[in-house]
Design a protein around this motif. Structure first.
Motif, PDB file in Angstrom:
ATOM      1  N   HIS A  17      11.127  14.276  19.650  1.00  0.00           N
ATOM      2  CA  HIS A  17      11.432  14.138  21.075  1.00  0.00           C
ATOM      3  C   HIS A  17      12.922  14.290  21.328  1.00  0.00           C
ATOM      4  O   HIS A  17      13.745  13.844  20.524  1.00  0.00           O
ATOM      5  CB  HIS A  17      10.988  12.752  21.572  1.00  0.00           C
ATOM      6  N   GLU A  18      13.264  14.890  22.450  1.00  0.00           N
ATOM      7  CA  GLU A  18      14.661  14.940  22.870  1.00  0.00           C
ATOM      8  C   GLU A  18      15.029  13.573  23.436  1.00  0.00           C
ATOM      9  O   GLU A  18      14.252  12.963  24.177  1.00  0.00           O
ATOM     10  CB  GLU A  18      14.859  16.010  23.941  1.00  0.00           C
ATOM     11  N   ALA A  19      16.204  13.087  23.097  1.00  0.00           N
ATOM     12  CA  ALA A  19      16.609  11.724  23.440  1.00  0.00           C
ATOM     13  C   ALA A  19      16.541  11.451  24.940  1.00  0.00           C
ATOM     14  O   ALA A  19      16.035  10.414  25.373  1.00  0.00           O
ATOM     15  CB  ALA A  19      18.021  11.447  22.918  1.00  0.00           C
ATOM     16  N   TYR A  20      17.036  12.382  25.762  1.00  0.00           N
ATOM     17  CA  TYR A  20      17.053  12.158  27.207  1.00  0.00           C
ATOM     18  C   TYR A  20      15.635  11.977  27.752  1.00  0.00           C
ATOM     19  O   TYR A  20      15.346  11.049  28.496  1.00  0.00           O
ATOM     20  CB  TYR A  20      17.748  13.322  27.928  1.00  0.00           C
ATOM     21  N   TRP A  21      14.732  12.897  27.360  1.00  0.00           N
ATOM     22  CA  TRP A  21      13.368  12.840  27.874  1.00  0.00           C
ATOM     23  C   TRP A  21      12.616  11.650  27.307  1.00  0.00           C
ATOM     24  O   TRP A  21      11.770  11.063  27.982  1.00  0.00           O
ATOM     25  CB  TRP A  21      12.625  14.143  27.579  1.00  0.00           C
ATOM     26  N   ASN A  67      10.896   8.937  29.604  1.00  0.00           N
ATOM     27  CA  ASN A  67       9.481   8.585  29.475  1.00  0.00           C
ATOM     28  C   ASN A  67       9.297   7.075  29.349  1.00  0.00           C
ATOM     29  O   ASN A  67       8.404   6.493  29.962  1.00  0.00           O
ATOM     30  CB  ASN A  67       8.846   9.287  28.269  1.00  0.00           C
ATOM     31  N   ILE A  68      10.145   6.443  28.548  1.00  0.00           N
ATOM     32  CA  ILE A  68      10.062   4.989  28.374  1.00  0.00           C
ATOM     33  C   ILE A  68      10.302   4.286  29.709  1.00  0.00           C
ATOM     34  O   ILE A  68       9.545   3.391  30.099  1.00  0.00           O
ATOM     35  CB  ILE A  68      11.060   4.503  27.298  1.00  0.00           C
ATOM     36  N   LYS A  69      11.344   4.692  30.429  1.00  0.00           N
ATOM     37  CA  LYS A  69      11.635   4.080  31.735  1.00  0.00           C
ATOM     38  C   LYS A  69      10.461   4.245  32.699  1.00  0.00           C
ATOM     39  O   LYS A  69      10.056   3.291  33.370  1.00  0.00           O
ATOM     40  CB  LYS A  69      12.886   4.706  32.355  1.00  0.00           C
ATOM     41  N   THR A  70       9.922   5.456  32.766  1.00  0.00           N
ATOM     42  CA  THR A  70       8.816   5.732  33.686  1.00  0.00           C
ATOM     43  C   THR A  70       7.596   4.888  33.340  1.00  0.00           C
ATOM     44  O   THR A  70       6.971   4.281  34.222  1.00  0.00           O
ATOM     45  CB  THR A  70       8.452   7.231  33.655  1.00  0.00           C
ATOM     46  N   LEU A  71       7.250   4.828  32.058  1.00  0.00           N
ATOM     47  CA  LEU A  71       6.086   4.041  31.647  1.00  0.00           C
ATOM     48  C   LEU A  71       6.309   2.546  31.879  1.00  0.00           C
ATOM     49  O   LEU A  71       5.381   1.835  32.281  1.00  0.00           O
ATOM     50  CB  LEU A  71       5.747   4.315  30.182  1.00  0.00           C
ATOM     51  N   GLN A  72       7.528   2.051  31.654  1.00  0.00           N
ATOM     52  CA  GLN A  72       7.817   0.643  31.930  1.00  0.00           C
ATOM     53  C   GLN A  72       7.658   0.333  33.417  1.00  0.00           C
ATOM     54  O   GLN A  72       7.105  -0.701  33.794  1.00  0.00           O
ATOM     55  CB  GLN A  72       9.229   0.277  31.469  1.00  0.00           C
ATOM     56  N   GLN A  73       8.140   1.239  34.275  1.00  0.00           N
ATOM     57  CA  GLN A  73       8.022   1.031  35.715  1.00  0.00           C
ATOM     58  C   GLN A  73       6.557   1.060  36.151  1.00  0.00           C
ATOM     59  O   GLN A  73       6.127   0.220  36.955  1.00  0.00           O
ATOM     60  CB  GLN A  73       8.830   2.086  36.472  1.00  0.00           C
ATOM     61  N   LEU A  74       5.789   2.011  35.627  1.00  0.00           N
ATOM     62  CA  LEU A  74       4.362   2.073  35.954  1.00  0.00           C
ATOM     63  C   LEU A  74       3.640   0.814  35.482  1.00  0.00           C
ATOM     64  O   LEU A  74       2.804   0.260  36.196  1.00  0.00           O
ATOM     65  CB  LEU A  74       3.722   3.307  35.314  1.00  0.00           C
TER      66      LEU A  74
END
Length: 151
Positions: free
Chosen positions: A42-46, A50-57
């Motif tokens: 995985h590219e670090a930025y993405w 992804n982690i931020k988005t999944l945590q928010q969801l």
């Protein structure tokens, strides 16, 4: 679709694969196994995104689930008036369990194997052709699309 079902679209069965066979739950391939020949890097930025988005969801759905659970518990304790009594709902009725009804909305349906199902009136190609003919017959839809292109 035919390939996924290991069915060949021969002359006799060419429009069977046009049937809707899914429900409103998204297909999740997160845990899909692609064998040992793939190593995901995985590219670090993405990855962080992804982690931020999944945590928010997760937080959003967790809050909603907690609120809904509390509402259901309160409704179960709420006093309900019947023709002869006023009592908590839980004393008057057995538990109402309909959590999965949206997943399987029509319990009256009987499973029929794909090859035994009715064949549709039109193939996918015929449906596309009919749609194109309908668009040509409606000059307003064509005019609207050209007006939008000019803007």
């Amino acid at each position: 679709m035919c390939q996924l079902l290991n069915q060949s679209p021969d002359e006799e069965n060419q429009n069977l694969c046009g049937k809707l066979i899914s429900i409103n739950i998204p297909l999740c391939l997160y845990d899909a196994n692609f064998g040992d020949e793939f190593e995901w890097i995985h590219e670090a930025y993405w990855h962080e995104d992804n982690i931020k988005t999944l945590q928010q969801l997760w937080a959003e759905h967790s809050i909603k689930a907690t609120m809904l659970k509390k509402m259901l518990e309160d409704l179960d304790k709420a006093k309900v008036e019947t023709e002869c009594d006023i009592a908590p709902w839980s004393d008057l009725s057995p538990p109402v369990l309909h959590q999965a009804d949206w997943i399987f909305p029509d319990k009256s349906r009987v499973y029929r194997p794909l090859m035994e199902r009715e064949k549709g009136a039109f193939t996918v190609e015929e449906k596309i052709e009919n749609f194109a003919k309908k668009r040509k017959l409606n000059p307003d839809s064509e005019k609207d699309s050209t007006d939008k292109e000019g803007e």
